[in-house]
Design an enzyme around this catalytic site. Structure first.
Site, PDB file in Angstrom:
ATOM      1  N   THR A   2      53.438  61.549  35.002  1.00 30.63           N
ATOM      2  CA  THR A   2      54.217  61.828  35.869  1.00 30.63           C
ATOM      3  C   THR A   2      55.699  60.865  35.758  1.00 30.63           C
ATOM      4  O   THR A   2      55.216  59.460  35.374  1.00 30.63           O
ATOM      5  CB  THR A   2      53.453  60.882  37.136  1.00 30.63           C
ATOM      6  OG1 THR A   2      54.384  61.006  38.189  1.00 30.63           O
ATOM      7  CG2 THR A   2      53.399  59.681  37.315  1.00 30.63           C
ATOM      8  N   HIS A  39      38.634  51.728  37.409  1.00 30.92           N
ATOM      9  CA  HIS A  39      37.737  50.248  36.264  1.00 30.92           C
ATOM     10  C   HIS A  39      36.337  50.607  36.325  1.00 30.92           C
ATOM     11  O   HIS A  39      35.603  49.878  35.660  1.00 30.92           O
ATOM     12  CB  HIS A  39      38.015  49.047  36.677  1.00 30.92           C
ATOM     13  CG  HIS A  39      37.459  48.123  36.335  1.00 30.92           C
ATOM     14  ND1 HIS A  39      37.274  48.222  34.872  1.00 30.92           N
ATOM     15  CD2 HIS A  39      38.349  46.569  36.130  1.00 30.92           C
ATOM     16  CE1 HIS A  39      37.596  46.760  34.663  1.00 30.92           C
ATOM     17  NE2 HIS A  39      38.058  46.031  35.633  1.00 30.92           N
TER      18      HIS A  39
END
Length: 524
Positions: free
Chosen positions: A434, A486
């Site tokens: 993006t 994560h």
């Protein structure tokens, strides 16, 4: 007096443009604010308007590359407007004038096919989509429509599409604008037994009929995204003033066609700072609008990403000097060879593809209790479309060369602006890029596009003092951000991936497989 029409400023990172098409010819008389040509930058196509009325004198031909501030044409404002703008009054008829010929009757149109009254149902638009919203009726109840003519716009949770008439006949609308319809519901009916109205020609005849003396109507182009947001339209001069004076375009009410912002609107806003032009002072009006399916989906997925992923963001900065020098040196031969501009997105996409293949967990996702790894790179490119954020996908980006990536970016961005993206073009990405820098963002923490596990955020290129070999030098720098899940990507892998992307961007010859840049660009 002849005035010069110069290439306006269209963005901080854009230094030159190409004349795509002259809409007016040399010697034509043009009106003030009339569109005279189309200019193309590396990121968008926009219009150049006449600042005054007069005779146009073209200084640069189509295909010429001009720098910002170069003279594209001049306008002789002392020239008088042509008198023959309307048909002259007919001369007096002599007493012995011959009688006017009798007009022959128009040939009868072929009868419309009679299949009775047929139902127009909401078509299937995707496996996971069960309902759509009727956004707008293009044709009104009782109108006669031709076969394959667009009659309404429908919006799903992922895209906007059109509904076409299956046969010619009289339209009978059943659903209203804003209604939510399920797949297979009847939106309208068409009475095919109705006779074609008198004077309504067959579509083929209408196409074949010449439009003599009709001035070409240029298509309305969106202002470049580097100057103002995509959903706000402005003339190039107005966009340049907005970018130069840092005016909030949302506070300006455009007085041009379809609400387009003109330069006078911007000047009025500058003379009345803090006041929304065209709005009542001390007004306290508020309005409510129904949230579109697309906006609902974006909202739901963003919240889902925040609630279901262990999202962290790591940052780094990239010295863009090498890429900017490479683009400046080879962009002409690249465009001549491939007929597409060499932009920043191809460099970032290629760098990410190499990084994803080196760190496969960044290119994977969690499916229940399993990890799904991809040996290919389907790169999603976040695009701000008029009706909301869409994320079209470049398939097998790792197998495309620089030119192939640039062509796909232009193709998908154009479809996004025109609401022409198909469902299969927006699903199945493995990693997202993006670019908030086109709107001026200096730093951000992008949100993961689930079910993917990572997203790279590009930002504004900003000149900053940097310490290089013990000396302070000014370099064009860009902050980059990698948000990652994560649960699947460890800190070592996320940081190493971003460092790898940084190294390849600062040494772009690595993206050309170690070859001489000139030869590599020609062979790509």
């Amino acid at each position: 007096m002849a005035i010069e029409i110069k290439v306006p400023t269209v963005g901080e990172s854009i230094s030159e443009v190409t004349i795509a098409k002259w809409l007016k010819k040399d010697g034509d008389y043009v009106q003030q604010d009339e569109v005279i040509c189309e200019l193309e930058s590396e990121k968008a196509t926009f219009e150049l308007n006449a600042e005054k009325a007069g005779i146009l004198r073209i200084a640069a031909p189509e295909g010429a590359t001009l720098k910002v501030g170069d003279v594209a044409c001049t306008i002789d404002t002392d020239a008088a407007a042509p008198a023959a703008t309307s048909s002259p009054a007919p001369a007096a008829q002599p007493a012995t004038a011959a009688p006017a010929p009798v007009a022959e009757p128009a040939p009868a149109a072929a009868p419309a096919p009679n299949k009775g009254t047929i139902e127009m149902k909401v078509p299937t638009v995707g496996e996971s989509i069960s309902e759509v919203t009727l956004i707008k009726w293009i044709k009104n109840n009782g109108d006669y429509v031709e076969r394959d003519e667009v009659i309404c716009e429908l919006e799903s949770e992922k895209a906007t599409f059109e509904l076409n008439a299956e046969e010619a006949g009289v339209l009978q609308t059943l659903a209203k604008e804003g209604d939510v319809l399920k797949i297979g519901d009847v939106a309208c009916k068409i009475d095919t037994s109705a006779a074609r109205p008198a004077g309504k020609a067959q579509p083929a005849a209408a196409v074949a009929a010449p439009k003599a003396e009709a001035a070409p109507q240029p298509q309305v182009q969106q202002a470049p995204v580097t100057a103002i947001p995509n959903d706000i339209k402005a003339t190039p001069v107005a966009a340049a003033v907005i970018a130069d004076k840092h005016v909030d375009p949302s506070s300006i009410k455009g007085t041009g066609a379809h609400g387009k912002i003109l330069k006078d609107d911007v000047f009025a806003a500058l003379q009345n700072p803090g006041v929304a032009i065209g709005q009542e002072l001390f007004g306290r009006t508020e309005r409510r609008e129904k949230m579109s399916n697309l906006r609902k989906t974006v909202s739901r997925r963003l919240v889902e990403a925040k609630n279901t992923t262990a999202m962290l963001t790591t940052f780094n900065e990239v010295d863009m000097t090498a890429i900017m020098e490479l683009r400046a040196k080879y962009k002409e031969v690249f465009k001549k060879q491939h007929e597409v501009n060499l932009g920043f997105m191809s460099f970032f996409t290629k760098a990410c593809c190499f990084g994803l293949q080196e760190f496969p967990s960044v290119n994977a996702y969690i499916d229940g209790e399993e990890l799904v790894y991809h040996d290919f790179c389907d790169i999603s490119i976040a695009v701000s479309a008029p009706k909301g954020l869409v994320v079209p996908v470049i398939r097998n980006a790792e197998s495309l060369d620089m030119a192939g990536i640039e062509k796909k970016v232009v193709e998908l961005a154009t479809k996004a602006r025109d609401n022409k993206l198909k469902m299969e073009e927006m699903t199945g990405g493995t990693f997202t890029i993006t670019n908030g820098g086109v709107f001026g963002s200096l730093l951000s923490t992008p949100i993961i596009n689930i079910p993917q596990s990572a997203i790279l955020g590009m930002h504004k290129i900003q000149e900053r003092p940097m310490a290089v070999n013990g000396q302070v030098v000014i370099r064009p720098m860009m902050y980059v951000a990698l948000s990652y899940d994560h649960r699947i990507i460890d800190g070592r892998e996320s940081v190493s991936f971003l460092v790898r992307v940084k190294e390849m961007l600062e040494n772009p010859e690595q993206l050309l497989f170690g070859k001489d840049p000139m030869k590599a660009l020609l062979k790509l």
